[in-house]
Design a protein around this motif. Structure first.
Motif, PDB file in Angstrom:
ATOM      1  N   GLU A   1       0.630  -1.733   0.297  1.00 49.97           N
ATOM      2  CA  GLU A   1       0.285   0.183  -0.064  1.00 49.97           C
ATOM      3  C   GLU A   1       0.963   1.353  -0.046  1.00 49.97           C
ATOM      4  O   GLU A   1       0.534   2.482  -0.697  1.00 49.97           O
ATOM      5  CB  GLU A   1      -1.189   0.049   1.619  1.00 49.97           C
ATOM      6  CG  GLU A   1      -1.882  -1.575   1.316  1.00 49.97           C
ATOM      7  CD  GLU A   1      -2.621  -1.117   0.168  1.00 49.97           C
ATOM      8  OE1 GLU A   1      -2.931   0.031  -0.705  1.00 49.97           O
ATOM      9  OE2 GLU A   1      -3.668  -2.321   0.180  1.00 49.97           O
ATOM     10  N   VAL A   2       2.020   1.098   1.075  1.00 52.08           N
ATOM     11  CA  VAL A   2       2.425   2.251   0.839  1.00 52.08           C
ATOM     12  C   VAL A   2       4.022   1.962   1.010  1.00 52.08           C
ATOM     13  O   VAL A   2       4.554   0.909   1.715  1.00 52.08           O
ATOM     14  CB  VAL A   2       1.862   3.815   1.954  1.00 52.08           C
ATOM     15  CG1 VAL A   2       3.482   4.436   1.901  1.00 52.08           C
ATOM     16  CG2 VAL A   2       1.149   3.886   1.878  1.00 52.08           C
TER      17      VAL A   2
ATOM     18  N   TYR B   1       2.214   5.345  -3.722  1.00 55.11           N
ATOM     19  CA  TYR B   1       0.963   4.298  -3.154  1.00 55.11           C
ATOM     20  C   TYR B   1       1.465   3.397  -4.016  1.00 55.11           C
ATOM     21  O   TYR B   1       0.766   3.447  -5.278  1.00 55.11           O
ATOM     22  CB  TYR B   1       0.090   5.566  -3.250  1.00 55.11           C
ATOM     23  CG  TYR B   1       0.349   6.095  -1.864  1.00 55.11           C
ATOM     24  CD1 TYR B   1      -0.413   5.771  -1.107  1.00 55.11           C
ATOM     25  CD2 TYR B   1       0.951   7.766  -1.846  1.00 55.11           C
ATOM     26  CE1 TYR B   1      -0.495   7.108   0.347  1.00 55.11           C
ATOM     27  CE2 TYR B   1       1.217   8.357  -1.201  1.00 55.11           C
ATOM     28  CZ  TYR B   1       0.783   7.937   0.556  1.00 55.11           C
ATOM     29  OH  TYR B   1       0.277   8.286   1.333  1.00 55.11           O
TER      30      TYR B   1
ATOM     31  N   LYS C   1      -3.438   2.629  -6.018  1.00 57.08           N
ATOM     32  CA  LYS C   1      -4.004   3.983  -5.469  1.00 57.08           C
ATOM     33  C   LYS C   1      -5.591   3.406  -5.420  1.00 57.08           C
ATOM     34  O   LYS C   1      -5.589   4.499  -5.396  1.00 57.08           O
ATOM     35  CB  LYS C   1      -3.163   4.818  -7.052  1.00 57.08           C
ATOM     36  CG  LYS C   1      -4.014   4.402  -8.249  1.00 57.08           C
ATOM     37  CD  LYS C   1      -3.466   5.683  -9.350  1.00 57.08           C
ATOM     38  CE  LYS C   1      -3.615   5.366 -10.653  1.00 57.08           C
ATOM     39  NZ  LYS C   1      -4.243   4.022 -10.955  1.00 57.08           N
TER      40      LYS C   1
ATOM     41  N   GLU D   1       0.227   4.541   6.057  1.00 57.62           N
ATOM     42  CA  GLU D   1       1.481   5.192   5.726  1.00 57.62           C
ATOM     43  C   GLU D   1       2.154   5.296   7.017  1.00 57.62           C
ATOM     44  O   GLU D   1       3.448   5.437   7.728  1.00 57.62           O
ATOM     45  CB  GLU D   1       1.005   7.310   5.548  1.00 57.62           C
ATOM     46  CG  GLU D   1       0.400   7.226   4.645  1.00 57.62           C
ATOM     47  CD  GLU D   1      -0.663   8.208   4.661  1.00 57.62           C
ATOM     48  OE1 GLU D   1      -0.415   9.231   5.560  1.00 57.62           O
ATOM     49  OE2 GLU D   1      -0.996   9.007   3.742  1.00 57.62           O
TER      50      GLU D   1
ATOM     51  N   LYS E   1       1.632   8.207  -6.931  1.00 54.12           N
ATOM     52  CA  LYS E   1       1.506   6.624  -7.423  1.00 54.12           C
ATOM     53  C   LYS E   1       3.148   6.311  -7.916  1.00 54.12           C
ATOM     54  O   LYS E   1       3.720   7.309  -8.250  1.00 54.12           O
ATOM     55  CB  LYS E   1       0.503   6.883  -8.509  1.00 54.12           C
ATOM     56  CG  LYS E   1      -0.967   8.042  -8.409  1.00 54.12           C
ATOM     57  CD  LYS E   1      -1.799   8.115  -8.962  1.00 54.12           C
ATOM     58  CE  LYS E   1      -0.964   9.253  -9.962  1.00 54.12           C
ATOM     59  NZ  LYS E   1      -2.415   9.247 -11.615  1.00 54.12           N
TER      60      LYS E   1
ATOM     61  N   LYS F   1       3.561  12.457  -2.395  1.00 48.29           N
ATOM     62  CA  LYS F   1       3.224  11.449  -2.043  1.00 48.29           C
ATOM     63  C   LYS F   1       2.867  11.449  -3.662  1.00 48.29           C
ATOM     64  O   LYS F   1       2.231  12.443  -4.121  1.00 48.29           O
ATOM     65  CB  LYS F   1       1.264  11.985  -1.702  1.00 48.29           C
ATOM     66  CG  LYS F   1       1.748  11.649  -0.259  1.00 48.29           C
ATOM     67  CD  LYS F   1       0.068  11.399   0.635  1.00 48.29           C
ATOM     68  CE  LYS F   1       0.188  11.851   2.143  1.00 48.29           C
ATOM     69  NZ  LYS F   1      -1.101  11.906   2.779  1.00 48.29           N
TER      70      LYS F   1
ATOM     71  N   TYR G   1      -6.688   5.254  -2.436  1.00 48.30           N
ATOM     72  CA  TYR G   1      -6.828   6.656  -2.335  1.00 48.30           C
ATOM     73  C   TYR G   1      -7.727   7.423  -2.986  1.00 48.30           C
ATOM     74  O   TYR G   1      -6.899   8.932  -3.593  1.00 48.30           O
ATOM     75  CB  TYR G   1      -5.027   6.620  -1.798  1.00 48.30           C
ATOM     76  CG  TYR G   1      -3.843   5.594  -1.379  1.00 48.30           C
ATOM     77  CD1 TYR G   1      -4.866   5.733   0.523  1.00 48.30           C
ATOM     78  CD2 TYR G   1      -3.535   4.870  -1.401  1.00 48.30           C
ATOM     79  CE1 TYR G   1      -3.839   5.131   1.002  1.00 48.30           C
ATOM     80  CE2 TYR G   1      -3.849   3.959  -0.705  1.00 48.30           C
ATOM     81  CZ  TYR G   1      -3.332   4.249   0.937  1.00 48.30           C
ATOM     82  OH  TYR G   1      -2.709   3.185   1.024  1.00 48.30           O
TER      83      TYR G   1
END
Length: 359
Positions: free
Chosen positions: A36-37, A348, A351, A146, A324, A322, A354
């Protein structure tokens, strides 16, 4: 199961490409993670710019990334403490568990450590990634992905403070207000340091340090000599620091740390600088200063998680950018250029979770 596994792969110096890779199948002791991150670290940037770091050189295409979190989507048959749907932080180093260092509880010194995005080992800047379940830490419900990605640098700060034995009443100096200096600040305050001063060349980083709880900040100006800086530190604190951290790797910062630390105190070296440096070791001898190295982390993720879970530490102010995964090259160029004062840049890979960020 999805088929899209877009991945950021480094082929050589400044040759970073996005390409599709097959989604891996977890081995018996692994989990498959929907990533995810992923944070960008200084070492990632170094590999991108120079193709090597210390003794490690990119000789074949390498998947980037090591500061990551995600969700478990498949588990190996021997995995019992994690299940599909669990949210996890990925501790990127996989130790063997059987060498003398591992048996002594010092697995960060494992000679056969497999560390994400350290040649020849692939990293986790990809949509789907397999990792040893032993080194996946379940995230409490009140922590975000995060937070999970930022646990990796935070664990470095926690480990450094443990090595330096920061406790209630410690007077702490931190040289360098980059991401590692800032997480060292957060950790030192959480361990009970009574006064923390942090120094840097960049004013905006020091403003963030104030926001994070630094008691004092000092901008290093080009005309200052080492002794000028030592005197200013002592004047601001009203004393010499009992525990000093170099989080920059700069030779001048290491020299200042050794000169200014209180007699009988501790100097902790965390920043990676030149392999050989000229430093005043005689000062450390006469002042009986303990000079200690802090290398990555070892059994520090649980403490870092607890600090975040209980609200003693908030890492969100570190996040400045931040991107993608499709914009990974732009993310790396931002890290290099320093445009818009980056501190912690996050990417990310998936994405779809988000829409508010990337709509």
């Amino acid at each position: 199961m999805a088929k899209d596994n877009l991945s950021a792969v480094l082929y050589g110096i400044e040759d970073l490409r996005l390409e599709q890779r097959s989604i891996p199948t977890p081995k018996n002791d692994e989990v498959l993670i929907k990533v995810e991150v992923v944070g960008i670290c200084g070492s990632d940037v170094h590999y991108y710019r120079y193709g090597k770091l210390r003794y490690k050189e990119v000789k074949k295409p390498m998947l980037m990334g090591h500061e990551a979190s995600g969700q478990v989507v498949e588990v190996g048959k021997n995995v019992t403490h994690l299940k599909i749907g669990d949210r996890v932080a990925i501790e990127p180093g996989i130790a063997c568990g059987s060498c003398n260092f591992c048996k002594q509880g010092k697995y960060n010194l494992c000679l056969t450590m497999q560390f994400c995005a350290t040649p020849p080992v692939d990293g986790n800047l990809t949509r789907y990634y397999c990792h040893s379940a032993r080194f996946c830490h379940k995230l409490p419900d009140n922590l975000s992905f995060e937070d999970g990605a930022l646990l990796e640098p935070l664990a470095v700060g926690v480990h450094g403070c443990r090595r330096g034995k920061v406790t209630v009443g410690s007077v702490v100096l931190i040289m360098g207000a980059g991401p590692i200096g800032l997480v060292t600040l957060l950790s030192a305050k959480s361990f009970g340091a009574s006064k923390v001063i942090i120094l840097d060349l960049v004013d905006n980083r020091l403003q963030v340090a104030k926001q994070l709880g630094a008691d004092y900040v000092l901008t290093i100006e080009k005309h200052m000599s080492e002794d000028d800086i030592v005197r200013k530190i002592q004047k601001i604190l009203g004393e010499s620091p009992t525990i000093s951290f170099d989080c920059s790797g700069s030779e001048i910062c290491v020299r200042i740390v050794l000169k200014v630390t209180k007699r009988g105190g501790t100097a902790v070296l965390i920043g990676m600088g030149k392999l050989e440096q000229t430093v005043p070791l005689s000062t450390a001898l006469f002042q009986e200063i303990d000079v200690i190295g802090g290398y990555r982390y070892c059994n520090d993720y649980p403490t870092a998680i607890e600090f975040l879970k209980t609200g003693r530490i908030n890492v969100q102010p570190l996040i400045t950018h931040k991107f993608k995964i499709e914009d990974t090259l732009q993310a790396y160029e931002t890290a290099i250029s320093g445009k818009d004062n980056p501190i912690k840049i996050l990417i990310y890979p998936n994405k779809d979770r988000y829409p508010a960020i990337f709509s």
